[in-house]
Design a protein around this motif. Structure first.
Motif, PDB file in Angstrom:
ATOM      1  N   TYR A 177       0.873  -1.184   0.000  1.00  0.00           N
ATOM      2  CA  TYR A 177       0.000   0.000   0.000  1.00  0.00           C
ATOM      3  C   TYR A 177       0.907   1.231   0.000  1.00  0.00           C
ATOM      4  O   TYR A 177       1.688   1.419   0.946  1.00  0.00           O
ATOM      5  CB  TYR A 177      -0.918  -0.017   1.213  1.00  0.00           C
ATOM      6  N   LYS A 178       0.789   2.035  -1.025  1.00  0.00           N
ATOM      7  CA  LYS A 178       1.754   3.110  -1.231  1.00  0.00           C
ATOM      8  C   LYS A 178       1.762   4.124  -0.093  1.00  0.00           C
ATOM      9  O   LYS A 178       2.818   4.424   0.476  1.00  0.00           O
ATOM     10  CB  LYS A 178       1.467   3.818  -2.559  1.00  0.00           C
ATOM     11  N   ASP A 179       0.606   4.675   0.273  1.00  0.00           N
ATOM     12  CA  ASP A 179       0.568   5.752   1.259  1.00  0.00           C
ATOM     13  C   ASP A 179       1.035   5.260   2.624  1.00  0.00           C
ATOM     14  O   ASP A 179       1.802   5.936   3.325  1.00  0.00           O
ATOM     15  CB  ASP A 179      -0.838   6.334   1.356  1.00  0.00           C
ATOM     16  N   VAL A 180       0.604   4.063   3.021  1.00  0.00           N
ATOM     17  CA  VAL A 180       1.012   3.516   4.318  1.00  0.00           C
ATOM     18  C   VAL A 180       2.509   3.220   4.324  1.00  0.00           C
ATOM     19  O   VAL A 180       3.210   3.470   5.320  1.00  0.00           O
ATOM     20  CB  VAL A 180       0.191   2.251   4.627  1.00  0.00           C
ATOM     21  N   THR A 181       3.024   2.706   3.205  1.00  0.00           N
ATOM     22  CA  THR A 181       4.456   2.423   3.106  1.00  0.00           C
ATOM     23  C   THR A 181       5.280   3.691   3.229  1.00  0.00           C
ATOM     24  O   THR A 181       6.311   3.718   3.918  1.00  0.00           O
ATOM     25  CB  THR A 181       4.751   1.715   1.774  1.00  0.00           C
ATOM     26  N   CYS A 182       4.852   4.766   2.577  1.00  0.00           N
ATOM     27  CA  CYS A 182       5.589   6.040   2.637  1.00  0.00           C
ATOM     28  C   CYS A 182       5.575   6.607   4.056  1.00  0.00           C
ATOM     29  O   CYS A 182       6.597   7.109   4.537  1.00  0.00           O
ATOM     30  CB  CYS A 182       4.988   7.040   1.655  1.00  0.00           C
ATOM     31  N   GLN A 183       4.444   6.538   4.763  1.00  0.00           N
ATOM     32  CA  GLN A 183       4.376   7.030   6.137  1.00  0.00           C
ATOM     33  C   GLN A 183       5.261   6.199   7.060  1.00  0.00           C
ATOM     34  O   GLN A 183       5.920   6.740   7.961  1.00  0.00           O
ATOM     35  CB  GLN A 183       2.930   7.008   6.632  1.00  0.00           C
ATOM     36  N   PHE A 184       5.288   4.886   6.855  1.00  0.00           N
ATOM     37  CA  PHE A 184       6.111   4.007   7.684  1.00  0.00           C
ATOM     38  C   PHE A 184       7.592   4.368   7.543  1.00  0.00           C
ATOM     39  O   PHE A 184       8.313   4.530   8.544  1.00  0.00           O
ATOM     40  CB  PHE A 184       5.867   2.550   7.284  1.00  0.00           C
ATOM     41  N   LEU A 185       8.091   4.486   6.308  1.00  0.00           N
ATOM     42  CA  LEU A 185       9.510   4.770   6.087  1.00  0.00           C
ATOM     43  C   LEU A 185       9.881   6.188   6.510  1.00  0.00           C
ATOM     44  O   LEU A 185      10.966   6.423   7.046  1.00  0.00           O
ATOM     45  CB  LEU A 185       9.863   4.554   4.611  1.00  0.00           C
ATOM     46  N   ALA A 186       8.989   7.169   6.274  1.00  0.00           N
ATOM     47  CA  ALA A 186       9.322   8.559   6.592  1.00  0.00           C
ATOM     48  C   ALA A 186       9.455   8.785   8.092  1.00  0.00           C
ATOM     49  O   ALA A 186      10.257   9.624   8.528  1.00  0.00           O
ATOM     50  CB  ALA A 186       8.260   9.491   6.015  1.00  0.00           C
ATOM     51  N   SER A 187       8.713   8.055   8.917  1.00  0.00           N
ATOM     52  CA  SER A 187       8.730   8.262  10.374  1.00  0.00           C
ATOM     53  C   SER A 187       9.505   7.189  11.124  1.00  0.00           C
ATOM     54  O   SER A 187       9.479   7.165  12.357  1.00  0.00           O
ATOM     55  CB  SER A 187       7.293   8.291  10.901  1.00  0.00           C
ATOM     56  N   LEU A 188      10.207   6.308  10.421  1.00  0.00           N
ATOM     57  CA  LEU A 188      10.867   5.164  11.057  1.00  0.00           C
ATOM     58  C   LEU A 188      12.044   5.625  11.921  1.00  0.00           C
ATOM     59  O   LEU A 188      12.922   6.356  11.455  1.00  0.00           O
ATOM     60  CB  LEU A 188      11.342   4.176   9.991  1.00  0.00           C
TER      61      LEU A 188
END
Length: 539
Positions: A149-160
């Motif tokens: 899932y693109k949006d969830v993946t981007c949020q996960f990596l950006a805040s990791l």
């Protein structure tokens, strides 16, 4: 004023000596402030007098004293050199969550690649591939097919963010070997390394620090010689040099699925060392007799996975690729599902690896129910073997790791049936059904001669892609193909040269017209022929 001597004769009074800066006097008195200052400057005081019209030098007697004016002269001290101001560059501020998120959302999200288990079963290498991955600690990775899932993946990596422990101990084990923190929407989550291992089925062994695998001595070079042809160089050696079909497929799974790389044709240290960890029980020592130690303090698979996430996050912000893309979303989905995060947004499915493996020169084609496998003997010299063949692919025998086989086991086009090229189903041509009128027209047109081709195009032949008799024939076709490429390159250069000559001819004629106009204006005449530019014939 003068003075008289005892004889009564008048004698002129001597003039005070003039001070000059030169070499120091040997008889100069010490302890005086002026003399000391002058001495520190490396200068001395000398006197001069004239006698008989000639200039002579005389040393000043020690009994002479300096005048009051000379005593008050103070030589200025040398100024210390000015120190250059070193302007420290301000430290770059770390990127914010919004910057990371903007960069990640601008990237193209691709499907995560997974191995095709049915194809591996038909090739007869499924058990070997699964066994090596299980020894590494990634045995369940082949069966876990998850979309992204693109949006969830981007949020996960950006805040990791990662909180890891450098050593093992009871406290660290109770704390789950460290943890990661991330944000999805407005919710903040924390997941331990142990929970990541449970989500993927990874073994809870090793260190939880974000440390790379490390081989000491020449273990890495010895391992490459046991697997592939040629010497090893990270980022330069090709994956096609790995001879064993099972180990070559393991490398493709590690690079394509676990690390999420888009370019997997070259080999790097991490991939070779992970293959080595999977072969350590099967290969306790190398062919030279050296013991294979490997990495005794290797990190857990969860730590390696998190380290890969952090590397992708950094690369996404710093890369300068025109159209970047990533395919790691399928490994983030199991973590979010394990902690109960609601997945929403654009759903991107998974994709099986190239089912025909033609693009990476893994399979050449089919011979009945068998597959023709390409492997490298030496640099740019390949051979083919028919699979399935358990006697050649089983890693239980040490010789099959290096995949040394005899020539009588090669595919021989004189004995075996010809190889049928594998094509994708969407690329297969549909059978066409012609009407009787079209068939009659087709018969009439078969008698017509083909239209002649002029110029360099008649030398651009399609490469032969059928079965070859031997390696010499294949090498000759490869060199012919390189010669055709060279001819096409020369044709492009000739076209560019012809265009340059045309522009040069036009410039020369234009300059000639201007010269004629200038001559006519100087003579006072106005009769000038108009400019005529003829297009140059194509070369």
């Amino acid at each position: 004023m003068g003075r008289t001597d005892e004889a009564g004769s008048s004698v002129a009074a001597p003039k005070p000596p003039k001070r000059t800066y030169g070499k120091a006097c040997a008889s100069e008195p010490k302890g005086k402030s002026v003399a000391a200052n002058v001495k520190t400057k490396g200068k001395g005081i000398a006197t001069s007098s004239r006698a008989n019209g000639k200039e002579k030098r005389a040393e000043r007697s020690s009994s002479e004293e300096l005048s009051e004016e000379d005593a008050n002269v103070v030589v200025p001290a040398a100024e210390p050199p000015k120190k250059k101001k070193v302007v420290k560059k301000p430290k770059a501020k770390p990127p914010t969550y919004s910057e990371y998120l903007r960069k990640l959302r601008s990237m193209k999200q691709e499907e995560t690649f997974y191995p095709d288990l049915d194809l591996l079963q038909r090739l007869g290498i499924l058990d070997e591939v699964r066994g090596v991955l299980h020894t590494i600690g990634l045995g369940n990775l082949m069966e876990m097919l998850h979309p992204s899932y693109k949006d969830v993946t981007c949020q996960f990596l950006a805040s990791l963010q990662v909180n890891h422990h450098n050593e093992e101990g009871p406290d660290n084990i109770a704390a789950g070997f460290g943890s990661i923190e991330f944000k999805i929407g407005k919710e903040q989550y924390e997941v331990t390394f142990r929970e990541i291992s449970d989500a993927f089925g990874f073994p809870v062994e090793g260190r939880s620090c974000l440390r790379k695998l490390a081989y000491y001595g020449n273990d890495l070079q010895q391992l490459w010689w046991a697997l592939a042809a040629g010497s090893y160089e990270a980022g330069v050696s090709k994956a096609a040099a790995i001879r064993s079909p099972a180990l070559r497929m393991v490398h493709k799974i590690l690079a394509d699925t676990f690390l999420g790389k888009k370019e997997y044709s070259t080999v790097y240290d991490a991939e070779v060392m992970m293959i080595g960890e999977g072969l350590k029980p099967l290969m306790p020592s190398f062919k030279s007799g050296q013991i294979f130690y490997g990495d005794s303090r290797k990190p857990t698979m969860a730590a390696l996975l998190v380290k890969n996430f952090m590397a992708i996050k950094k690369w996404a912000h710093n890369n300068r690729i025109k159209e970047p893309s990533m395919r790691i979303g399928g490994l983030i989905t199991p973590i979010l599902q394990h902690i109960g995060v609601e997945l929403s947004g654009d759903k991107i499915g998974y994709r099986l690896m190239d089912a025909y493996l033609k693009k990476i020169n893994y399979l050449h084609g089919t011979v009945g129910e068998f597959y023709a496998y390409n492997f490298t003997l030496e640099e740019k010299i390949t051979a083919r073997v028919l699979f399935p063949n358990r006697a050649l692919t089983s890693l239980a025998e040490r010789k099959n790791i290096a995949f040394y086989i005899t020539k009588d086991q090669y595919y021989n086009p004189e004995i075996h049936p010809p190889v049928q090229l594998i094509r994708k189903p969407n690329a297969a041509k549909k059978p066409c059904v012609n009407t009787p009128a079209e068939e009659s027209n087709h018969v009439n047109t078969e008698l017509e001669l083909p239209r002649p081709i002029y110029g360099s195009r008649r030398y651009c032949l399609d490469p032969y892609d059928g079965p070859m008799m031997n390696n010499a024939t294949e090498a000759a076709h490869r060199r012919t193909k390189n010669l055709q490429r060279w001819n096409k390159w020369k044709d492009k250069n000739f076209k560019k040269m012809a265009g340059t000559v045309r522009s040069l001819v036009y410039t020369v004629k234009k300059m000639g017209s201007k010269i004629k106009k200038l001559n006519a204006s100087l003579r006072g005449t106005k009769e000038v022929k108009p400019l005529r530019v003829h297009a140059m014939k194509s070369c």
